[in-house]
Write an enzyme that holds these catalytic residues in place. Structure first.
Site, PDB file in Angstrom:
ATOM      1  N   SER A  44       0.793  -1.231   0.000  1.00 46.88           N
ATOM      2  CA  SER A  44       0.000   0.000   0.000  1.00 46.88           C
ATOM      3  C   SER A  44       0.820   1.273   0.000  1.00 46.88           C
ATOM      4  O   SER A  44       0.303   2.337  -0.321  1.00 46.88           O
ATOM      5  CB  SER A  44      -0.940   0.020   1.216  1.00 46.88           C
ATOM      6  OG  SER A  44      -0.217  -0.059   2.422  1.00 46.88           O
ATOM      7  N   ASP A 333      -3.605   7.868   8.471  1.00 47.29           N
ATOM      8  CA  ASP A 333      -4.502   6.932   9.134  1.00 47.29           C
ATOM      9  C   ASP A 333      -3.664   6.170  10.161  1.00 47.29           C
ATOM     10  O   ASP A 333      -2.565   6.609  10.498  1.00 47.29           O
ATOM     11  CB  ASP A 333      -5.205   6.008   8.128  1.00 47.29           C
ATOM     12  CG  ASP A 333      -4.241   5.196   7.267  1.00 47.29           C
ATOM     13  OD1 ASP A 333      -3.076   5.022   7.677  1.00 47.29           O
ATOM     14  OD2 ASP A 333      -4.651   4.716   6.190  1.00 47.29           O
ATOM     15  N   HIS A 336      -0.508   4.656   7.641  1.00 43.63           N
ATOM     16  CA  HIS A 336       0.238   5.306   6.574  1.00 43.63           C
ATOM     17  C   HIS A 336       0.535   6.768   6.894  1.00 43.63           C
ATOM     18  O   HIS A 336      -0.315   7.463   7.440  1.00 43.63           O
ATOM     19  CB  HIS A 336      -0.559   5.244   5.261  1.00 43.63           C
ATOM     20  CG  HIS A 336      -0.967   3.860   4.883  1.00 43.63           C
ATOM     21  ND1 HIS A 336      -2.171   3.314   5.284  1.00 43.63           N
ATOM     22  CD2 HIS A 336      -0.329   2.904   4.168  1.00 43.63           C
ATOM     23  CE1 HIS A 336      -2.266   2.079   4.809  1.00 43.63           C
ATOM     24  NE2 HIS A 336      -1.158   1.809   4.138  1.00 43.63           N
TER      25      HIS A 336
END
Length: 358
Positions: A44, A333, A336
Site C-alpha cells: 500500500s 490513518d 500510513h
C-alpha cells in the site's frame, strides 16, 4: 480478521531518492546518467490505485483519502496526498505522478515513463495477499511481463532493454507479512518462529529480485521494514493501555531487516551490472517518532483520521472527522504517513542512497 493489519505499512520510505537541485528535478544525478522511468512493486505504500477494482476491503478510493491530492480526488492512494512513488518520479523530473498499471486512463507515454504494480495488503509470503484478496508478487510479476510486451510493441526490443536497464525499480513489502500473516492472523506462527519466518520472507524477496533482474531490471531499491510496533494501530492492539510501541513487532522487523540486508548485498555483488540497494527505513522512522518536534511534528502516536488509533482503509471514511492540521501529524490513518510525514522521510534517506544507483 483485524483490518488494520491488512494494510502494508511503512515500508514506505520509498522516499528514497529525493532532494537536491537540478532544474526540473531536485535530485542530483551524474551528467551522463538518465532515468527514463520508475517502476514499483509491493504494497500500500506504493499502491497507486491497483486495488480499486479488486474484490477486497483493502481500498482507499474514497474520502478522506486524497484530501490534498490533485483536485482533492481519492485515487486509491493510502494517504492524503502523494505516495513516495509519486514524489520520486516528480523529483526525478519524469512526470508529476506515477500511475497504477491498471489505471483506465493510462496511455502509451505513461507506460514508457513507468507505472506501479503494487497492491495494498500484499507481501512476500504467498499467504499474505490471499488473506485479503489482493495481488500477489507472482501476479505483479506477470503484469510486469505483460508490460514489457507492450513496451516492445511500442518502441522495439532495443529501446525496451534500455528503458528497463536504466529505470529505477522500487520493491516495497514485508510489513504486512509480519503484522498480519504472522502476528494477527497467525497462520504462520504455528509453523515458524520469527527468525525462520524471516528466512522465508528473505528467500521470497530474493527470488523476486532475481526474477525482475532476468527480465531486465538493474537499478533496484529494496526497502526494509519499519518499526511496525510503533504504527498507531499496532500501539492500540499490542501496546497495552498506554499504547506504547509493541516491542515484539519491532524486534521481528529488526530480525527480518538483519537477514534481508546481507542477502541484498550478496545479490548486488553477484548479478552482473546490477545496482541493488537495501534501503533502511527502520532507523529514520524511529528517529522521527522519538524526536517529533525536531521535525516540526506534534503527533506521532495516532493518525489524522478519526480517533487515529485504529482507522485505516474502510474504517477511515467520510463519516469520520479528520484532524484540523495534518501537517502536525506523522500519520494520516493508523498505518500510513501524511504528506508531511513522507516528505520528512524523504529528506532523511536521500543523501544516504542516491549515489548507490549510478
Amino acid at each position: 480478521m483485524h483490518l488494520p493489519y491488512m494494510m502494508q505499512p511503512l515500508t514506505f520510505l520509498l522516499s528514497l531518492l529525493l532532494l537536491a537541485d537540478r532544474g526540473g528535478a531536485r535530485i542530483t544525478i551524474p551528467e551522463n546518467v538518465t532515468v527514463p522511468a520508475v517502476i514499483a512493486f509491493g504494497d500500500s505504500i506504493v499502491d497507486q490505485g491497483a486495488n480499486n477494482n479488486l474484490k477486497t476491503l483493502v481500498k482507499a478510493n474514497f474520502a478522506p483519502y486524497g484530501k490534498d491530492f490533485i483536485a482533492g480526488k481519492p485515487t486509491g492512494r493510502f494517504t492524503n496526498n502523494k505516495t513516495p512513488a509519486d514524489l520520486i518520479v516528480e523529483e526525478l523530473g519524469i512526470k508529476e505522478i506515477l500511475p497504477a498499471y491498471f489505471d483506465p486512463s493510462l496511455n502509451d507515454k505513461e507506460l514508457l515513463t513507468g507505472v506501479s504494480f503494487a497492491s495494498g495488503g500484499s507481501g512476500y509470503d504467498p499467504q499474505t495477499p490471499k488473506i485479503v484478496s489482493v495481488l500477489s508478487f507472482a501476479e505483479q510479476l506477470q503484469q510486469f511481463e505483460e508490460y514489457i510486451v507492450k513496451l516492445k510493441s511500442m518502441v522495439g526490443e532495443e529501446r525496451t532493454r534500455y528503458i528497463l536497464a536504466n529505470s529505477l525499480f522500487l520493491v516495497v513489502a514485508g510489513s504486512d507479512d509480519l503484522a498480519n500473516t504472522y502476528f494477527t492472523v497467525g497462520i504462520r506462527r504455528l509453523q515458524y518462529d520469527i527468525p525462520s519466518y524471516a528466512d522465508l520472507m528473505v528467500s521470497s524477496a530474493s527470488n523476486f529480485i532475481q526474477d525482475i533482474y532476468k527480465l531486465g531490471a538493474r537499478r533496484i531499491a529494496v526497502f526494509g521494514t519499519p518499526p511496525i510496533g510503533c504504527l498507531p494501530s499496532q500501539r492500540t492492539l499490542g501496546g497495552g493501555g498506554l499504547r506504547v510501541c509493541a516491542e515484539e513487532y519491532n524486534q521481528a522487523s529488526q530480525i527480518y531487516n538483519s537477514k534481508l540486508q546481507p542477502q541484498i548485498e550478496h545479490l548486488n555483488g553477484t548479478l552482473a551490472q546490477s545496482r541493488i540497494v537495501y534501503v533502511d527505513i527502520y532507523n529514520p522512522l524511529l528517529a522521527i517518532i522519538e524526536n517529533p518536534l525536531q521535525y516540526g511534528l506534534e503527533v506521532v502516536d495516532r493518525g489524522c483520521c478519526g480517533t487515529g488509533n485504529i482507522e485505516v482503509s474502510i474504517l477511515c471514511n467520510s463519516l469520520l472527522p479528520t484532524c484540523p492540521d495534518d501537517s502536525k501529524y506523522l500519520f494520516w490513518d493508523s498505518y500510513h504517513p501524511t504528506d508531511k510525514g513522507y516528505n520528512i522521510l524523504i529528506n532523511q534517506v536521500i543523501g544516504r542512497y542516491i549515489n548507490d544507483f549510478f
